[in-house]
Design an enzyme around this catalytic site. Structure first.
Site, PDB file in Angstrom:
ATOM      1  N   ARG A  99     -60.717 -65.717  67.316  1.00 54.95           N
ATOM      2  CA  ARG A  99     -61.152 -65.942  68.704  1.00 54.95           C
ATOM      3  C   ARG A  99     -60.267 -67.049  69.256  1.00 54.95           C
ATOM      4  O   ARG A  99     -60.307 -68.200  68.777  1.00 54.95           O
ATOM      5  CB  ARG A  99     -62.627 -66.346  68.766  1.00 54.95           C
ATOM      6  CG  ARG A  99     -63.023 -66.870  70.135  1.00 54.95           C
ATOM      7  CD  ARG A  99     -64.498 -66.979  70.333  1.00 54.95           C
ATOM      8  NE  ARG A  99     -65.105 -65.660  70.489  1.00 54.95           N
ATOM      9  CZ  ARG A  99     -66.318 -65.439  70.983  1.00 54.95           C
ATOM     10  NH1 ARG A  99     -67.064 -66.451  71.379  1.00 54.95           N
ATOM     11  NH2 ARG A  99     -66.798 -64.225  71.085  1.00 54.95           N
ATOM     12  N   HIS A 126     -61.959 -58.388  74.835  1.00 57.34           N
ATOM     13  CA  HIS A 126     -63.005 -58.568  73.827  1.00 57.34           C
ATOM     14  C   HIS A 126     -63.352 -57.182  73.268  1.00 57.34           C
ATOM     15  O   HIS A 126     -64.449 -56.654  73.510  1.00 57.34           O
ATOM     16  CB  HIS A 126     -64.213 -59.238  74.482  1.00 57.34           C
ATOM     17  CG  HIS A 126     -65.187 -59.860  73.520  1.00 57.34           C
ATOM     18  ND1 HIS A 126     -64.988 -59.892  72.145  1.00 57.34           N
ATOM     19  CD2 HIS A 126     -66.386 -60.486  73.732  1.00 57.34           C
ATOM     20  CE1 HIS A 126     -66.014 -60.506  71.569  1.00 57.34           C
ATOM     21  NE2 HIS A 126     -66.869 -60.873  72.495  1.00 57.34           N
ATOM     22  N   GLN A 129     -66.665 -56.427  71.246  1.00 57.91           N
ATOM     23  CA  GLN A 129     -67.852 -56.363  72.103  1.00 57.91           C
ATOM     24  C   GLN A 129     -67.974 -54.978  72.723  1.00 57.91           C
ATOM     25  O   GLN A 129     -69.045 -54.363  72.697  1.00 57.91           O
ATOM     26  CB  GLN A 129     -67.735 -57.432  73.213  1.00 57.91           C
ATOM     27  CG  GLN A 129     -68.865 -57.409  74.224  1.00 57.91           C
ATOM     28  CD  GLN A 129     -70.163 -57.944  73.652  1.00 57.91           C
ATOM     29  OE1 GLN A 129     -70.190 -59.037  73.105  1.00 57.91           O
ATOM     30  NE2 GLN A 129     -71.248 -57.190  73.768  1.00 57.91           N
ATOM     31  N   ASP A 218     -71.817 -60.126  83.177  1.00 58.73           N
ATOM     32  CA  ASP A 218     -71.366 -61.196  82.278  1.00 58.73           C
ATOM     33  C   ASP A 218     -71.348 -62.489  83.099  1.00 58.73           C
ATOM     34  O   ASP A 218     -71.436 -62.445  84.337  1.00 58.73           O
ATOM     35  CB  ASP A 218     -69.965 -60.842  81.738  1.00 58.73           C
ATOM     36  CG  ASP A 218     -69.436 -61.845  80.719  1.00 58.73           C
ATOM     37  OD1 ASP A 218     -70.232 -62.665  80.204  1.00 58.73           O
ATOM     38  OD2 ASP A 218     -68.224 -61.836  80.440  1.00 58.73           O
ATOM     39  N   CYS A 258     -73.205 -59.034  77.684  1.00 63.54           N
ATOM     40  CA  CYS A 258     -72.623 -59.352  76.364  1.00 63.54           C
ATOM     41  C   CYS A 258     -73.221 -60.627  75.771  1.00 63.54           C
ATOM     42  O   CYS A 258     -73.114 -60.837  74.564  1.00 63.54           O
ATOM     43  CB  CYS A 258     -71.114 -59.454  76.484  1.00 63.54           C
ATOM     44  SG  CYS A 258     -70.585 -60.648  77.719  1.00 63.54           S
ATOM     45  N   ARG A 286     -73.384 -55.518  67.411  1.00 58.18           N
ATOM     46  CA  ARG A 286     -72.126 -56.210  67.062  1.00 58.18           C
ATOM     47  C   ARG A 286     -71.964 -56.223  65.545  1.00 58.18           C
ATOM     48  O   ARG A 286     -70.885 -55.997  65.009  1.00 58.18           O
ATOM     49  CB  ARG A 286     -72.151 -57.659  67.586  1.00 58.18           C
ATOM     50  CG  ARG A 286     -72.210 -57.804  69.101  1.00 58.18           C
ATOM     51  CD  ARG A 286     -70.906 -57.428  69.769  1.00 58.18           C
ATOM     52  NE  ARG A 286     -69.763 -58.136  69.236  1.00 58.18           N
ATOM     53  CZ  ARG A 286     -69.403 -59.386  69.567  1.00 58.18           C
ATOM     54  NH1 ARG A 286     -70.080 -60.043  70.475  1.00 58.18           N
ATOM     55  NH2 ARG A 286     -68.338 -59.962  69.028  1.00 58.18           N
TER      56      ARG A 286
END
Ligand code: CP
Ligand code: NVA
Length: 318
Positions: A99, A126, A129, A218, A258, A286
């Site tokens: 990340r 991402h 996700q 988001d 998310c 996830r």
């Protein structure tokens, strides 16, 4: 050749379908340990709850050992160049999950690593996700041809990954965003030109929400954008997923986020906790989907394709 997962487009449509089959298989067959005796590096330059925990737990469940490396401890790009970190970790561990702030650092890592590198979020995308989101929608029967996914808010890293998904799957993806907060132009163009999914950017959240199968939102201020918080909150006023907006969507629409969420900003408390919300199931997935992503990039395959009882076997030794 090693297989990275830096963006959705590192997988083909059939790779993604295979990842979903492996996910189903691993959810039922918990005793399979394809990572037995292996270790995985987890580099995190930004905070995380879901991604860190789901990867650490997932690696443990697959029989492997996760090694968490914070920016404070390894100082990627500061204490040491990304290319040296990549070469070093390739000699200790079987996969690097990262990340990072800049997507370019991820590309540098991948270029120099001799083991698979997995994108755990960058400023650009991402993909883990969005694969988990798509798997969740499939389970709800909402990933069919022309399923309308309305994303309300910032054209950020999540949106870029959804646009890449629309390059492979025939979804109808509509982003409602104020001018100046659009997704990556190159990714958008590629999705438009693919002729597979349809992608559209509109200004009015109501237009996006009308007859949507999925309402997705988001945060307005992503990690690393904290200095822009005030101006962003002003720009996104009116881009909130609330009961009023939801009344325009299909009556059986689902709501996704998310996470982490800022209740009262991009989503209201009642919508988040309401019956249409599949947000926590999305978060749980996830774990399941990322286990399958790891199995896939490490060269494991399902024997007998669709049989959930087939055994995973190694097909490649890297
Ligand atoms: N959705 C997500 O990636 O959450 P974290 O930032 O907590 O990992
Ligand atoms: N757009 C958000 C996603 C968090 C999972 C961010 O980058 O902070």
């Amino acid at each position: 050749m090693k297989k990275d997962f830096l963006s959705i487009l590192d997988f083909s449509k059939s790779d993604i379908e295979e990842v979903f089959s492996i996910t189903d298989f691993l959810r039922i067959n918990r005793d399979h340990k394809p990572l037995l005796g292996k270790s995985a590096s987890l580099i995190f330059q930004k905070p995380s709850l879901r991604t860190r925990v789901s990867f650490e737990v997932g690696i443990h469940e697959l029989g492997g050992h996760p090694v968490f490396l914070s920016q404070e401890s390894i100082g990627i790009g500061e204490r040491e160049k990304a290319k040296d970190v990549a070469r070093l970790l390739s000699r200790y561990t079987s996969v690097i999950i990262a990340r990072l702030f800049n997507h370019s650092t991820l590309l540098e890592l991948a270029e120099h690593a001799t083991v698979p590198v997995v994108n755990a979020l960058t400023d650009l995308s991402h993909p883990c996700q969005v694969l988990a989101d798509a798997y969740t929608l499939k389970k709800h029967g909402k990933l069919g041809d022309n399923a309308k996914i309305a994303f309300i808010g910032d054209g950020n890293n999540i949106v870029n990954s959804w646009l890449e998904f629309a390059t492979l799957f025939p979804i109808q993806f509509v982003l409602a965003a104020p001018r100046g907060y659009y997704p990556d132009a190159r990714i958008h163009k590629k999705a438009k030109e693919s002729g597979i999914g349809s992608v559209e950017i509109v200004k009015d959240p109501k237009e996006a929400a009308r007859q949507a199968d999925v309402l997705y939102t988001d945060v307005w201020v992503s990690m690393g954008q904290e200095k822009e918080a005030k101006i962003r909150r002003k720009a996104f006023k009116g881009y909130q997923v609330n009961e009023k907006l939801m009344s325009l969507a299909n009556s059986d629409c689902v709501v996704m986020h998310c996470l982490p969420a800022h209740r009262g900003e991009e989503i209201t408390e009642d919508v988040m906790e309401g019956t249409h919300s599949i947000i926590f199931e999305e978060a749980e997935n996830r774990l399941h989907v990322q286990k399958a992503i790891l199995a896939k990039v490490l060269g494991f395959k399902l024997d007998g394709r669709s049989s959930v009882f087939a055994k995973l076997s190694r097909t490649r030794v890297s």
